[in-house]
Design an enzyme around this catalytic site. Structure first.
Site, mmCIF file in Angstrom:
data_model
loop_
_atom_site.group_PDB
_atom_site.id
_atom_site.type_symbol
_atom_site.label_atom_id
_atom_site.label_comp_id
_atom_site.label_asym_id
_atom_site.label_seq_id
_atom_site.Cartn_x
_atom_site.Cartn_y
_atom_site.Cartn_z
ATOM 1 N N SER A 167 -34.208 18.732 40.982
ATOM 2 C CA SER A 167 -34.249 18.304 39.621
ATOM 3 C C SER A 167 -33.768 16.786 39.345
ATOM 4 C CB SER A 167 -33.693 19.243 38.502
ATOM 5 O OG SER A 167 -34.578 20.538 38.480
ATOM 6 N N TYR A 208 -33.422 25.036 29.314
ATOM 7 C CA TYR A 208 -33.938 24.348 30.644
ATOM 8 C C TYR A 208 -35.109 25.105 31.273
ATOM 9 C CZ TYR A 208 -33.633 21.360 34.905
ATOM 10 O OH TYR A 208 -34.010 20.573 35.868
#
Length: 415
Positions: free
Chosen positions: A93, A189
């Site tokens: 990420s 998220y």
């Protein structure tokens, strides 16, 4: 991808998805880096992490004067690859920070706007897309569910399914799930946000995401070892990644995970499998970039020092929402950039996970100092001893970046 199975700070993707869906070498390899002495505190902490069960770890610390690099690995992993501090690594990420940088570059060029509704760029592909803005995708306030909640995607992520997912398929997998909340209501998220952003970038420019990364970031910054892979072929200079085998993974998985969940790969060492060539098609704009500790430090430094974005867009990037509503002054998420509060100070950057790879990459607020801790596993870090050793290593590396001693732990009576 970001996958954090251990501490409250580390809680991103795979642990949630699974619940819902189901001392050896030391080297300094950069020519400009000062070599780490084998008895240096960071080298000792890296060795402790390996001794605690981490298959391999790369550490790079730059205090603004002399970069220091460390690479250490378990003896059983040497037959696969001799780890060096300059090896390629799946950045997970951390990719989101580069994708967000591309978006904000287009915003500065008036080719996109943070207030643009998703529907404008991806008509008919995102439910309620007229109410979800580009900003909401960037800071994870869109309410879109995470596509890794889909068992079929998760099977590919763990290497149990060879189907190569396209970005459109990943977006469809995420948007097929019910929205988590109304757009803009709170933070949650979700990798689906960044798949949508990758598609928006391609739609707005007519170029592939990989080409945009090369032309706008990697090329200008001379990041020679940074790219977005387009095939499943492993780079010989890529560090090998590992996860616990099925028997040893099971006790580490969240409660409610379906029996039999495991990573594919050949057995290595006493209890792991090699996940280096596991299906990577589920990553793309959410976590697909391969880079090195040195390249990523150069990127982080350029970003926070204002070399990649005008001041207005960098300020937007650093405008955060709390990751935990109960600690509004704690860690925060901006536009593809995390603010992380650690014992020696506040840092900016991101963390990331792919099957067999975990990373934390940070810089100070000016981009002068950088740190990267790249670890060749995700779920081996779920063991308490390994988690504690890894946390100690990251905290000490950040303190070294700030040229500060690690604060003493509070006494039991003071806690």
């Amino acid at each position: 991808m970001t996958v954090h199975p251990t501490t409250p700070r580390r809680h991103r993707i795979l642990a949630l998805a699974l619940t819902a869906a189901l001392g050896v070498t030391l080297s300094a390899c950069a020519a400009t880096a000062a070599p780490a002495h084998p008895r240096s505190p960071l080298a000792e902490l890296a060795r402790q992490a390996v001794d605690a069960g981490v298959p391999g770890v790369i550490v790079r610390v730059d205090d603004g004067h002399h970069p220091l690099t460390i690479a250490d690995q378990a003896p059983w992993s040497m037959a696969d690859h001799r780890l060096t501090a300059g090896d390629g690594f799946r950045m997970g990420s951390n990719t989101k920070t580069m994708v967000a940088t591309l978006v904000l570059q287009l915003v500065a060029e008036h080719r996109l706007a943070l207030t643009d509704p998703v529907e404008r760029w991806l008509p008919g592909l995102v439910p309620n897309g007229s109410a979800i803005t580009v900003r909401m995708l960037l800071d994870h306030t869109s309410g879109l569910a995470n596509y890794l909640y889909t068992p079929a995607v998760l099977a590919a992520f763990t290497g149990q399914d060879a189907h190569r997912w396209t970005p459109d398929e990943l977006l469809a997998a995420g948007t097929a799930q019910p929205a988590l909340f109304a757009p803009g209501a709170r933070f949650s998220y979700s990798n689906t946000n960044y798949i949508a952003l990758g598609l928006i970038l391609q739609k707005a420019t007519g170029q592939s995401l990989g080409d945009l990364i090369q032309q706008r970031i990697a090329g200008p910054l001379h990041l020679h070892d940074t790219h977005l892979p387009t095939t499943g072929t492993a780079d010989p200079h890529l560090a090998h990644g590992y996860e616990p085998d099925a028997a040893h993974l099971a006790p580490l998985l969240p409660q409610g995970t379906p029996p039999g969940t495991s990573f594919a790969g050949p057995h290595r060492g006493p209890a792991d499998v090699d996940t280096t060539v596991v299906n990577q098609s589920t990553l793309w704009a959410a976590g697909g970039i391969v880079s090195t500790a040195e390249d990523w430090a150069r990127f982080d430094s350029a970003l926070l020092s204002g070399k990649l974005l005008p001041a207005a867009q960098l300020a937007e990037m650093r405008t955060t929402v709390p990751e935990d509503p109960d600690t509004p002054n704690g860690d925060g998420y901006g536009l593809g950039l995390r603010k992380v509060v650690l014992p020696c100070g506040t840092v900016w950057g991101h963390d990331g996970q792919a099957a067999g790879y975990s990373s934390e990459t940070y810089t100070d607020g000016s981009g002068t100092r950088t740190v990267a801790v790249l670890t060749a596993t995700v779920f081996d870090l779920a063991r308490p001893q390994a988690a504690a050793a890894h946390r100690a290593l990251v905290d000490a590396a950040v303190c070294a970046m700030f040229d500060r001693p690690l604060p003493a732990a509070p006494s039991p009576s003071a806690r």
